[in-house]
Design an enzyme around this catalytic site. Structure first.
Site, PDB file in Angstrom:
ATOM      1  N   ARG A  18      35.109  36.306  27.264  1.00 37.10           N
ATOM      2  CA  ARG A  18      33.777  35.724  27.438  1.00 37.10           C
ATOM      3  C   ARG A  18      33.148  35.389  26.085  1.00 37.10           C
ATOM      4  O   ARG A  18      32.578  34.308  25.890  1.00 37.10           O
ATOM      5  CB  ARG A  18      32.880  36.701  28.218  1.00 37.10           C
ATOM      6  CG  ARG A  18      33.187  36.762  29.709  1.00 37.10           C
ATOM      7  CD  ARG A  18      32.632  38.031  30.351  1.00 37.10           C
ATOM      8  NE  ARG A  18      32.735  38.001  31.805  1.00 37.10           N
ATOM      9  CZ  ARG A  18      33.852  38.232  32.484  1.00 37.10           C
ATOM     10  NH1 ARG A  18      34.968  38.509  31.834  1.00 37.10           N
ATOM     11  NH2 ARG A  18      33.856  38.192  33.802  1.00 37.10           N
ATOM     12  N   ARG A  65      48.224  29.683  41.769  1.00 44.14           N
ATOM     13  CA  ARG A  65      46.934  30.373  41.878  1.00 44.14           C
ATOM     14  C   ARG A  65      45.817  29.344  42.044  1.00 44.14           C
ATOM     15  O   ARG A  65      45.681  28.419  41.248  1.00 44.14           O
ATOM     16  CB  ARG A  65      46.694  31.256  40.643  1.00 44.14           C
ATOM     17  CG  ARG A  65      47.726  32.356  40.516  1.00 44.14           C
ATOM     18  CD  ARG A  65      47.537  33.183  39.265  1.00 44.14           C
ATOM     19  NE  ARG A  65      46.332  34.009  39.313  1.00 44.14           N
ATOM     20  CZ  ARG A  65      45.981  34.870  38.352  1.00 44.14           C
ATOM     21  NH1 ARG A  65      46.754  34.997  37.270  1.00 44.14           N
ATOM     22  NH2 ARG A  65      44.885  35.578  38.472  1.00 44.14           N
ATOM     23  N   LYS A 122      50.394  41.312  27.869  1.00 48.94           N
ATOM     24  CA  LYS A 122      49.332  40.459  28.422  1.00 48.94           C
ATOM     25  C   LYS A 122      47.956  41.055  28.184  1.00 48.94           C
ATOM     26  O   LYS A 122      46.991  40.332  27.909  1.00 48.94           O
ATOM     27  CB  LYS A 122      49.572  40.250  29.917  1.00 48.94           C
ATOM     28  CG  LYS A 122      48.513  39.398  30.609  1.00 48.94           C
ATOM     29  CD  LYS A 122      48.862  39.145  32.051  1.00 48.94           C
ATOM     30  CE  LYS A 122      47.711  38.508  32.807  1.00 48.94           C
ATOM     31  NZ  LYS A 122      47.331  37.187  32.305  1.00 48.94           N
ATOM     32  N   ASP A 136      40.715  45.760  39.804  1.00 48.78           N
ATOM     33  CA  ASP A 136      41.793  45.853  38.813  1.00 48.78           C
ATOM     34  C   ASP A 136      42.318  47.274  38.619  1.00 48.78           C
ATOM     35  O   ASP A 136      43.388  47.455  38.030  1.00 48.78           O
ATOM     36  CB  ASP A 136      41.323  45.302  37.462  1.00 48.78           C
ATOM     37  CG  ASP A 136      41.377  43.782  37.401  1.00 48.78           C
ATOM     38  OD1 ASP A 136      42.014  43.187  38.284  1.00 48.78           O
ATOM     39  OD2 ASP A 136      40.782  43.209  36.478  1.00 48.78           O
ATOM     40  N   ARG A 143      49.377  41.501  44.468  1.00 45.36           N
ATOM     41  CA  ARG A 143      49.461  42.910  44.067  1.00 45.36           C
ATOM     42  C   ARG A 143      49.559  43.860  45.253  1.00 45.36           C
ATOM     43  O   ARG A 143      50.180  44.925  45.151  1.00 45.36           O
ATOM     44  CB  ARG A 143      48.254  43.269  43.189  1.00 45.36           C
ATOM     45  CG  ARG A 143      48.364  42.704  41.794  1.00 45.36           C
ATOM     46  CD  ARG A 143      47.181  43.054  40.918  1.00 45.36           C
ATOM     47  NE  ARG A 143      47.426  42.629  39.536  1.00 45.36           N
ATOM     48  CZ  ARG A 143      46.495  42.549  38.602  1.00 45.36           C
ATOM     49  NH1 ARG A 143      45.245  42.850  38.896  1.00 45.36           N
ATOM     50  NH2 ARG A 143      46.801  42.161  37.376  1.00 45.36           N
ATOM     51  N   ARG A 179      49.742  45.006  34.924  1.00 44.24           N
ATOM     52  CA  ARG A 179      49.172  46.203  35.543  1.00 44.24           C
ATOM     53  C   ARG A 179      50.194  46.953  36.406  1.00 44.24           C
ATOM     54  O   ARG A 179      50.092  48.162  36.579  1.00 44.24           O
ATOM     55  CB  ARG A 179      47.923  45.850  36.349  1.00 44.24           C
ATOM     56  CG  ARG A 179      46.833  45.241  35.485  1.00 44.24           C
ATOM     57  CD  ARG A 179      45.445  45.446  36.018  1.00 44.24           C
ATOM     58  NE  ARG A 179      44.487  44.670  35.255  1.00 44.24           N
ATOM     59  CZ  ARG A 179      44.010  44.995  34.065  1.00 44.24           C
ATOM     60  NH1 ARG A 179      44.424  46.107  33.491  1.00 44.24           N
ATOM     61  NH2 ARG A 179      43.144  44.219  33.441  1.00 44.24           N
ATOM     62  N   SER A 226      32.641  41.590  43.148  1.00 47.26           N
ATOM     63  CA  SER A 226      32.757  41.917  41.719  1.00 47.26           C
ATOM     64  C   SER A 226      31.467  41.690  40.946  1.00 47.26           C
ATOM     65  O   SER A 226      31.456  41.059  39.883  1.00 47.26           O
ATOM     66  CB  SER A 226      33.908  41.118  41.076  1.00 47.26           C
ATOM     67  OG  SER A 226      35.126  41.437  41.688  1.00 47.26           O
ATOM     68  N   SER A 256      35.212  36.579  40.665  1.00 46.50           N
ATOM     69  CA  SER A 256      34.009  36.475  39.835  1.00 46.50           C
ATOM     70  C   SER A 256      34.255  35.615  38.603  1.00 46.50           C
ATOM     71  O   SER A 256      33.304  35.149  37.965  1.00 46.50           O
ATOM     72  CB  SER A 256      33.544  37.867  39.412  1.00 46.50           C
ATOM     73  OG  SER A 256      34.534  38.497  38.614  1.00 46.50           O
ATOM     74  N   LYS A 267      46.297  37.379  42.171  1.00 44.41           N
ATOM     75  CA  LYS A 267      46.413  37.770  40.770  1.00 44.41           C
ATOM     76  C   LYS A 267      47.768  37.310  40.220  1.00 44.41           C
ATOM     77  O   LYS A 267      48.389  36.399  40.769  1.00 44.41           O
ATOM     78  CB  LYS A 267      46.245  39.286  40.641  1.00 44.41           C
ATOM     79  CG  LYS A 267      44.856  39.784  41.026  1.00 44.41           C
ATOM     80  CD  LYS A 267      43.828  39.436  39.968  1.00 44.41           C
ATOM     81  CE  LYS A 267      42.486  40.083  40.269  1.00 44.41           C
ATOM     82  NZ  LYS A 267      41.489  39.830  39.201  1.00 44.41           N
TER      83      LYS A 267
END
Length: 415
Positions: A27, A105, A396, A298, A329, A372, A179, A152, A325
């Site tokens: 951000r 995606r 990542k 997450d 997942r 993850r 989120s 989000s 994602k």
């Protein structure tokens, strides 16, 4: 690279320094590109943030040639944020693309929202998915609506570019919001550089910033998502005192909910200056967990793996965004946990794990190009030896992960 993980450690005593939050960093990198007199400290060293910085081209002028190709590989956050960024940069034309998984995606919701504002974006191949061609425009419209239950990151992408728009943005979120902490993080960072925002009901207003913010250095808090794996290690150990820097008791990151969640699994979090210390509580009574992770999806993988290791069940809801994602997942968790002997079922937005005491050893855990998956399963080494396939995927978000585990004392060898 496949790694074989073993551990003879029962008592964890360690101090780890974790780099800045990927969410905050990405951000702030975008805001720095819009307002170059901002300086950043403790930024994430993740692949995603490096890809984001390279694409923003912070050290040179924006690309202006036709069909400049910008490849963000697996970086989903970069895809969403850069779509908005390039759309509002006049005289800039790019084709934004990524890995084969990235091309699966969806991006349509964000594209349509930007088109409502007057952006020129078209699809190169399949409608609704990258790669996309973006011709930067001066945006004067400011009213836009978007479904509230989407990622989000779509919402944050719009909010982050709003200060550069002539009339800012009045964004209406339609339906139940997903989120919220990540949206509030974005607004807090905007406020920090002097942008006027308001979030009331389902409407978010961001005012334009007519003058550059004052020169300032913004320090990124360390990543709570990365901390989650050490919460898991503490929970699965016999004894633990793990110190992590740099963290604040009042955090912008939604994943700081780890403190409350892992307290239910016997981990006390102690705050001191700029660090936290995770302490395993002796003789802690464990119970089945029922959690709504709508605001913190997450950390779902870490939590369910911890529950398996502790021999308790869990029912996790609010997980609908996990299907889009780096991989699906929920399905990936079902497959890999079943290999380990778990009794697990998933729906489109939930996961249920039945308590089991036996975990299969020396199982190969597939990672599906998902950082993850690799890191969430690693703490199970405190219970059984395991093999993590394509372990390099951790770069990542947390390139130092395996070295940090070695420094704690884990035995890690390459197969």
């Amino acid at each position: 690279m496949n790694l074989y993980l073993q551990s003879v450690i029962c008592n964890l005593q360690s101090a780890i320094s974790i780099t800045g939050s990927k969410s905050e960093t990405n951000r702030l990198l975008l805001l720095q590109a819009l307002f170059p007199n901002i300086t950043l400290a403790n930024t994430s060293n993740s692949d995603d943030s490096e890809v984001m910085q390279k694409a923003l081209n912070l050290d040179s002028q924006l690309p202006t040639s036709n069909s400049q190709l910008v490849d963000i590989h697996h970086a989903g956050t970069a895809m969403r944020f850069l779509t908005a960024y390039f759309a509002v940069n006049e005289d800039c034309e790019v084709v934004l693309t990524g890995s084969p998984r990235m091309k699966e995606r969806p991006i349509k919701v964000l594209v349509e929202a930007l088109q409502q504002l007057g952006a020129q974006i078209s699809y190169e191949n399949q409608e609704g998915y990258p790669p996309i061609r973006i011709k930067g425009q001066k945006i004067t419209a400011n009213k836009v609506s978007i479904p509230a239950n989407v990622s989000s990151q779509y919402i944050s992408a719009l909010l982050l570019v709003a200060p550069k728009l002539e009339n800012g943005i009045e964004l209406t979120l339609v339906g139940e919001i997903t989120s919220i902490p990540y949206i509030k993080m974005t607004l807090a960072l905007l406020n920090e550089i002097g942008v006027d925002t308001n979030f009331e009901g389902n409407t978010i207003t961001v005012k334009p910033l007519t003058t550059n913010p004052k020169p300032q250095t913004l320090t990124v808090e360390s990543d709570w998502s990365s901390a989650s794996y050490f919460f898991s290690l503490a929970a699965l150990s016999n004894e633990a005192s793990i110190s992590l820097t740099s963290y604040k008791e009042t955090s912008l990151q939604g994943d700081s909910a780890l403190v409350e969640i892992y307290a239910k699994m016997g981990v006390e979090t102690r705050f001191e200056e700029n660090k936290i210390t995770l302490v395993k509580q002796p003789n802690f009574k464990l119970e089945t967990l029922n959690l709504d992770l709508n605001n913190t999806p997450d950390i779902a993988q870490t939590i369910v793996v911890t529950c398996l290791g502790l021999g308790i069940g869990c029912h996790l809801t609010g997980l609908h965004t996990l299907k889009i994602k780096e991989t699906d997942r929920l399905e990936a968790l079902r497959i890999e946990l079943t290999k380990l002997g778990a009794n697990i079922s998933v729906t489109n937005d939930s996961l249920t794990l039945v308590a089991t005491k036996e975990i299969h050893s020396n199982v190969k855990i597939a990672t599906y190009n998902d950082h993850r998956m690799a890191m969430a399963f690693a703490p199970l080494v405190l219970k059984v030896p395991i093999i993590i396939e394509n372990a390099e995927v951790v770069s990542k978000s947390y390139p130092d992960f395996w070295n940090d585990l070695k420094n704690i004392g884990f035995q890690i060898s390459e197969l």
